[in-house]
Design a protein around this motif. Sequence first.
Motif, short mmCIF file in Angstrom:
data_model
loop_
_atom_site.label_atom_id
_atom_site.label_comp_id
_atom_site.label_asym_id
_atom_site.label_seq_id
_atom_site.Cartn_x
_atom_site.Cartn_y
_atom_site.Cartn_z
N GLY A 18 -15.01 85.53 14.23
CA GLY A 18 -15.64 84.32 13.71
C GLY A 18 -14.64 83.22 13.38
N ASP B 101 -14.93 68.29 5.57
CA ASP B 101 -15.23 69.61 6.14
C ASP B 101 -14.46 70.69 5.37
OD1 ASP B 101 -15.44 71.93 7.70
OD2 ASP B 101 -15.08 70.89 9.59
N SER C 126 -14.82 79.71 15.04
CA SER C 126 -14.89 78.53 14.17
C SER C 126 -13.83 77.50 14.52
CB SER C 126 -14.76 78.95 12.71
OG SER C 126 -15.87 79.72 12.32
N ASP D 79 -15.12 75.85 17.56
CA ASP D 79 -16.28 75.04 17.20
C ASP D 79 -15.84 73.74 16.51
OD1 ASP D 79 -19.17 74.66 16.97
OD2 ASP D 79 -18.91 75.08 14.84
N SER D 80 -14.82 73.81 15.67
CA SER D 80 -14.28 72.60 15.04
C SER D 80 -13.69 71.67 16.10
CB SER D 80 -13.22 72.95 13.99
OG SER D 80 -13.81 73.54 12.86
N PHE E 32 -14.79 73.89 5.20
CA PHE E 32 -14.48 75.12 5.92
C PHE E 32 -13.26 74.94 6.82
CE2 PHE E 32 -14.96 78.36 9.24
CZ PHE E 32 -14.96 79.49 8.44
N SER E 33 -13.21 73.84 7.57
CA SER E 33 -12.02 73.59 8.41
C SER E 33 -10.78 73.43 7.54
CB SER E 33 -12.23 72.34 9.29
OG SER E 33 -13.16 72.61 10.32
#
Length: 138
Positions: A54, A16, A58, A61-62, A18-19
């Motif tokens: 965001g 992942d 996020s 959301d993770s 982005f994480s």
Amino acid sequence: MSKEINPVIEKMLSNDPFSQWMGVEVLESDPGYCRISIKIREEMTNGFGVCHGGITFSLADSALAFASNSHSSISLALENNINFTKKVSVGDVLVAETEELQNGRTIGVYKVKVTNQNEELVAEFRGTVYRTGKQHST
């Protein structure tokens, strides 16, 4: 809660980008549960100099993805919503902690509480996931 990281969560995080860019650190995990954190950096701010919503979304959301997939069944978000309750600034450390409200065969429902380093609530997030019936390979 376990300090050992669930292997599904470990694999998901390793895949992942982005994480990883956010700097997500997994603090605790158990089936249906995880607690993760990030530190807010300058590039995470908006035009007002506060953390972009965001980023907070996020993070939550993770946490949802990790918790819902930790049962080893591939789970995908169907619907998410968030309420922001306090401003977040550069240098703040956010912690997202999940609560599994429903662990059904095809549907899972989760609440994610996001707090800052002073344990002040900065956002509440709720997410619903669909369980595909396919299993993760670790």
